[in-house]
Design an enzyme around this catalytic site. Structure first.
Site, mmCIF file in Angstrom:
data_model
loop_
_atom_site.group_PDB
_atom_site.id
_atom_site.type_symbol
_atom_site.label_atom_id
_atom_site.label_comp_id
_atom_site.label_asym_id
_atom_site.label_seq_id
_atom_site.Cartn_x
_atom_site.Cartn_y
_atom_site.Cartn_z
ATOM 1 N N ASP A 121 -16.385 16.975 -7.120
ATOM 2 C CA ASP A 121 -17.101 17.523 -8.267
ATOM 3 C C ASP A 121 -17.232 16.421 -9.310
ATOM 4 O O ASP A 121 -16.326 15.596 -9.460
ATOM 5 C CB ASP A 121 -16.340 18.719 -8.851
ATOM 6 C CG ASP A 121 -16.411 19.953 -7.961
ATOM 7 O OD1 ASP A 121 -17.350 20.045 -7.143
ATOM 8 O OD2 ASP A 121 -15.548 20.829 -8.097
ATOM 9 N N ASP A 137 -22.904 22.934 -5.523
ATOM 10 C CA ASP A 137 -22.666 24.149 -6.309
ATOM 11 C C ASP A 137 -23.953 24.624 -6.975
ATOM 12 O O ASP A 137 -24.220 25.829 -7.058
ATOM 13 C CB ASP A 137 -21.591 23.903 -7.370
ATOM 14 C CG ASP A 137 -20.248 23.536 -6.773
ATOM 15 O OD1 ASP A 137 -19.983 23.900 -5.605
ATOM 16 O OD2 ASP A 137 -19.457 22.876 -7.468
#
Length: 160
Positions: A121, A137
């Protein structure tokens, strides 16, 4: 009957092309950002690039449950693919597009979990306190929201 097979083939081809494009796009953009943007991220107005090794799922749930998340992802991808192919003539091209978006996001996160043991991330919003996330995502959330909209409005069906 031949016309029906052509529709199925065209729709399948469109879906596969969209899926491959989004997977490649995801990997290329992620690689570029993680390899090049850290140096220039101070100039960004709305986001920060913050590298996080996420061993869990959304909002830090299921931390260190990599195998469970892989199994769940494979099941979800299988169910979505089964449904798409079971009703292959029924769904509209836009429904296939957003399904490809959803599946590409799930696939890329699953691939990282399998190969790295975590998901990379790196996008952090400056204007709101929100967990760090990645391109996958975004694809997953956008795909889910669009599919929900299409189902609620009835626009997921093919109108020939």
């Amino acid at each position: 009957m031949n016309q029906k097979k052509n529709k199925y083939f065209n729709q399948l081809f469109y879906f596969v092309v969209c899926l491959i494009f989004m997977v490649v796009f995801n990997f290329l953009i992620t690689g570029y950002i993680l390899n090049n943007v850290f140096v220039a991220c101070d100039n960004l107005r709305f986001i920060d690039i913050v590298y996080v090794k996420n061993t869990g799922a959304a909002f830090s749930s299921f931390q260190h449950s990599t195998l469970l998340l892989i199994i769940c992802s494979v099941i979800v991808m299988s169910v979505v693919l089964f449904e798409l192919f079971r009703n292959r003539i029924k769904y509209s091209p836009v429904f296939y597009f957003f399904s490809a978006m959803l599946l590409s996001g799930i696939f890329c996160n699953t691939y990282e979990r399998i190969t790295l043991g975590y998901v990379r991330d790196f996008i952090s919003l400056k204007f709101i306190k929100f967990p760090v996330f990645n391109i996958s995502d975004i694809l997953i959330n956008f795909g889910v929201l669009a599919i929900m909209y299409l189902i609620v409005t009835g626009k997921y069906l093919r109108h020939d």
